[in-house]
Design an enzyme around this catalytic site. Structure first.
Site, PDB file in Angstrom:
ATOM      1  N   LEU A 170      70.429 -65.640  -1.641  1.00  0.00           N
ATOM      2  CA  LEU A 170      71.679 -65.700  -2.411  1.00  0.00           C
ATOM      3  C   LEU A 170      72.000 -64.369  -3.076  1.00  0.00           C
ATOM      4  O   LEU A 170      71.113 -63.616  -3.479  1.00  0.00           O
ATOM      5  CB  LEU A 170      71.578 -66.795  -3.484  1.00  0.00           C
ATOM      6  CG  LEU A 170      71.287 -68.207  -2.973  1.00  0.00           C
ATOM      7  CD1 LEU A 170      71.327 -69.202  -4.139  1.00  0.00           C
ATOM      8  CD2 LEU A 170      72.264 -68.629  -1.887  1.00  0.00           C
ATOM      9  N   GLU A 179      75.658 -62.294  -5.231  1.00  0.00           N
ATOM     10  CA  GLU A 179      76.824 -62.546  -6.102  1.00  0.00           C
ATOM     11  C   GLU A 179      77.944 -63.286  -5.366  1.00  0.00           C
ATOM     12  O   GLU A 179      78.686 -64.061  -5.970  1.00  0.00           O
ATOM     13  CB  GLU A 179      77.302 -61.200  -6.678  1.00  0.00           C
ATOM     14  CG  GLU A 179      78.298 -61.296  -7.800  1.00  0.00           C
ATOM     15  CD  GLU A 179      77.894 -62.235  -8.939  1.00  0.00           C
ATOM     16  OE1 GLU A 179      78.788 -62.976  -9.402  1.00  0.00           O
ATOM     17  OE2 GLU A 179      76.716 -62.260  -9.353  1.00  0.00           O
ATOM     18  N   HIS A 219      77.591 -65.705  -3.127  1.00  0.00           N
ATOM     19  CA  HIS A 219      77.276 -67.137  -3.226  1.00  0.00           C
ATOM     20  C   HIS A 219      77.520 -67.648  -4.653  1.00  0.00           C
ATOM     21  O   HIS A 219      78.028 -68.748  -4.855  1.00  0.00           O
ATOM     22  CB  HIS A 219      75.806 -67.392  -2.879  1.00  0.00           C
ATOM     23  CG  HIS A 219      75.423 -67.042  -1.475  1.00  0.00           C
ATOM     24  ND1 HIS A 219      74.640 -65.950  -1.174  1.00  0.00           N
ATOM     25  CD2 HIS A 219      75.707 -67.633  -0.296  1.00  0.00           C
ATOM     26  CE1 HIS A 219      74.447 -65.893   0.125  1.00  0.00           C
ATOM     27  NE2 HIS A 219      75.081 -66.891   0.692  1.00  0.00           N
ATOM     28  N   GLU A 247      85.579 -66.256   2.149  1.00  0.00           N
ATOM     29  CA  GLU A 247      86.496 -65.654   3.127  1.00  0.00           C
ATOM     30  C   GLU A 247      85.841 -64.514   3.899  1.00  0.00           C
ATOM     31  O   GLU A 247      86.396 -64.030   4.863  1.00  0.00           O
ATOM     32  CB  GLU A 247      87.758 -65.156   2.402  1.00  0.00           C
ATOM     33  CG  GLU A 247      88.595 -66.297   1.862  1.00  0.00           C
ATOM     34  CD  GLU A 247      89.905 -65.837   1.237  1.00  0.00           C
ATOM     35  OE1 GLU A 247      90.076 -64.627   1.014  1.00  0.00           O
ATOM     36  OE2 GLU A 247      90.750 -66.718   0.961  1.00  0.00           O
ATOM     37  N   LYS A 248      84.668 -64.098   3.458  1.00  0.00           N
ATOM     38  CA  LYS A 248      83.922 -63.062   4.198  1.00  0.00           C
ATOM     39  C   LYS A 248      83.716 -63.515   5.650  1.00  0.00           C
ATOM     40  O   LYS A 248      83.848 -62.737   6.583  1.00  0.00           O
ATOM     41  CB  LYS A 248      82.590 -62.826   3.490  1.00  0.00           C
ATOM     42  CG  LYS A 248      81.439 -62.402   4.353  1.00  0.00           C
ATOM     43  CD  LYS A 248      81.308 -60.924   4.381  1.00  0.00           C
ATOM     44  CE  LYS A 248      80.170 -60.357   5.194  1.00  0.00           C
ATOM     45  NZ  LYS A 248      79.402 -61.214   6.016  1.00  0.00           N
ATOM     46  N   ASP A 249      83.360 -64.796   5.828  1.00  0.00           N
ATOM     47  CA  ASP A 249      83.182 -65.356   7.177  1.00  0.00           C
ATOM     48  C   ASP A 249      84.495 -66.050   7.565  1.00  0.00           C
ATOM     49  O   ASP A 249      84.578 -67.275   7.589  1.00  0.00           O
ATOM     50  CB  ASP A 249      82.005 -66.324   7.193  1.00  0.00           C
ATOM     51  CG  ASP A 249      80.691 -65.614   6.933  1.00  0.00           C
ATOM     52  OD1 ASP A 249      80.325 -64.752   7.735  1.00  0.00           O
ATOM     53  OD2 ASP A 249      80.052 -65.896   5.908  1.00  0.00           O
ATOM     54  N   SER A 297      73.815 -61.406   3.027  1.00  0.00           N
ATOM     55  CA  SER A 297      72.351 -61.457   2.981  1.00  0.00           C
ATOM     56  C   SER A 297      71.758 -60.426   3.935  1.00  0.00           C
ATOM     57  O   SER A 297      70.656 -59.926   3.713  1.00  0.00           O
ATOM     58  CB  SER A 297      71.873 -62.860   3.359  1.00  0.00           C
ATOM     59  OG  SER A 297      72.542 -63.811   2.573  1.00  0.00           O
ATOM     60  N   ARG A 298      72.492 -60.099   4.995  1.00  0.00           N
ATOM     61  CA  ARG A 298      71.976 -59.148   5.980  1.00  0.00           C
ATOM     62  C   ARG A 298      71.921 -57.715   5.443  1.00  0.00           C
ATOM     63  O   ARG A 298      71.193 -56.880   5.974  1.00  0.00           O
ATOM     64  CB  ARG A 298      72.829 -59.181   7.253  1.00  0.00           C
ATOM     65  CG  ARG A 298      72.592 -60.425   8.081  1.00  0.00           C
ATOM     66  CD  ARG A 298      73.231 -60.309   9.452  1.00  0.00           C
ATOM     67  NE  ARG A 298      72.759 -61.358  10.333  1.00  0.00           N
ATOM     68  CZ  ARG A 298      73.263 -62.590  10.376  1.00  0.00           C
ATOM     69  NH1 ARG A 298      74.262 -62.910   9.585  1.00  0.00           N
ATOM     70  NH2 ARG A 298      72.767 -63.484  11.202  1.00  0.00           N
TER      71      ARG A 298
HETATM   72  O1  PAF Z   1      77.825 -69.225   6.045  1.00  0.00           O
HETATM   73  C1  PAF Z   1      76.656 -69.679   6.085  1.00  0.00           C
HETATM   74  O2  PAF Z   1      75.783 -69.310   5.295  1.00  0.00           O
HETATM   75  C2  PAF Z   1      76.304 -70.697   7.149  1.00  0.00           C
HETATM   76  O3  PAF Z   1      76.985 -70.446   8.344  1.00  0.00           O
HETATM   77  C3  PAF Z   1      76.510 -72.149   6.702  1.00  0.00           C
HETATM   78  C4  PAF Z   1      77.970 -72.444   6.405  1.00  0.00           C
HETATM   79  C5  PAF Z   1      75.684 -72.412   5.441  1.00  0.00           C
HETATM   80  C6  PAF Z   1      76.059 -73.110   7.789  1.00  0.00           C
HETATM   81  O4  PAF Z   1      74.705 -72.937   8.082  1.00  0.00           O
END
Ligand code: PAF
Length: 282
Positions: free
Chosen positions: A35, A37, A39, A150-152, A188-189
């Site tokens: 996790l 900021e 998250h 919105e990052k993803d 996280s990466r």
């Molecule tokens: O964005 C993520 O961290 C993951 O794709 C999720 C939504 C928790 C599903 O595993």
């Protein structure tokens, strides 16, 4: 307050049943841990909008199309629980993979259309894994609202489609991308970048935002994207998997006058970074 960690589904279900019986709303923040900021901003939004908040932590094996990426994904459960402590969430649900995917598990949730280009083209099976686990997590937690960053961006469009198509009784709440001071989207990466690569990574949002400004000012899309690619190349960021202007919702071709999104995925020292930005087209 320490964060209550719940592992068995039966224990979570008992809590959820009690909260529902009391008429309380449940907000869920699905995560794979490590996790940061970004998250925590989702958790704060959930706390502001719901009576109860569950954070889920599950490194979902089904969404990794690369075994090495799965193995290297940071696993920091204790630190995650400690980070959440000041936010007083009601549960950190950390299920066992064996309970999520028992040996006879045979159902795959697959969302077409929005998942086809971009990440879908580069990571076969990834979005089926995401759609399947998100469906499971929303069901298991009884989520009234679920919070996604919105990052993803492409994942967010997938989840919206999924919830609408399956008529799941859950509102999807999008939350803005959180960025470091130099503009890099928190992920996280990023932890896997050494300090020198981390410094170079700022070129990614810089190129993205510069291209967005040029397009919004009426500049040629192709020229703006070529300029951005040259900037990334000069900064030693690459190869670039994609850098594309797309329709913001369907992720099909961008349509004049409709909200568009500029999305990028690029490699930096063996770490794959993604980012996106809204582009207002005339
Ligand atoms: O964005 C993520 O961290 C993951 O794709 C999720 C939504 C928790 C599903 O595993």
């Amino acid at each position: 307050m320490t964060t209550p960690i719940i592992r068995p589904l039966a224990e979570l279900s008992a809590l959820v049943r009690g909260w529902k019986a009391a008429g309380e709303t449940i907000g869920v923040v699905p995560t794979m841990g490590a996790l940061h900021e970004g998250h925590l901003s989702l958790v704060r939004a959930a706390k502001a909008g719901c009576d109860r908040v569950i954070v889920t932590l599950f490194v979902n094996p089904r969404q990794f199309n690369n075994a090495e990426d799965f193995a290297k994904y940071p696993r920091t459960e204790h630190a995650d629980a400690a980070l959440l402590a000041p936010l007083s969430v009601d549960a950190l649900f950390v299920p066992d993979a064996a309970e999520i995917y028992p040996p006879d598990h045979a159902t795959v949730v697959s969302v077409s259309g929005v998942t086809a280009p971009l990440e879908g083209a580069y990571r076969p099976g990834h979005f089926d894994g995401v759609a399947t686990v998100v469906t499971l997590l929303l069901n298991m937690t009884g989520a009234d609202r679920a919070y996604f960053g919105e990052k993803d961006w492409q994942q967010l469009q997938l989840v919206r489609r999924l919830v609408a198509d399956l008529k799941l009784p859950c509102e999807i709440v999008p939350c803005p991308c959180v960025r470091a001071e130099d503009g890099l989207a928190l992920s996280s990466r990023n932890q896997r970048l050494d300090p020198e690569a981390r410094a170079r990574a700022a070129a990614l949002p810089q190129a993205l935002f510069a291209a967005a400004r040029v397009i919004e000012a009426g500049g040629q899309v192709e020229a703006a994207l070529a300029e951005a690619r040259a900037g990334l190349d000069a900064a030693g960021v690459g190869p670039v998997d994609y850098l594309e202007l797309r329709d913001g919702e369907s992720l099909g071709p961008a349509r004049p006058g409709q909200p568009a999104r500029l999305l990028v995925a690029a490699w930096l020292d063996g770490v794959r970074l993604i980012d996106n930005v809204a582009v207002a087209t005339g």
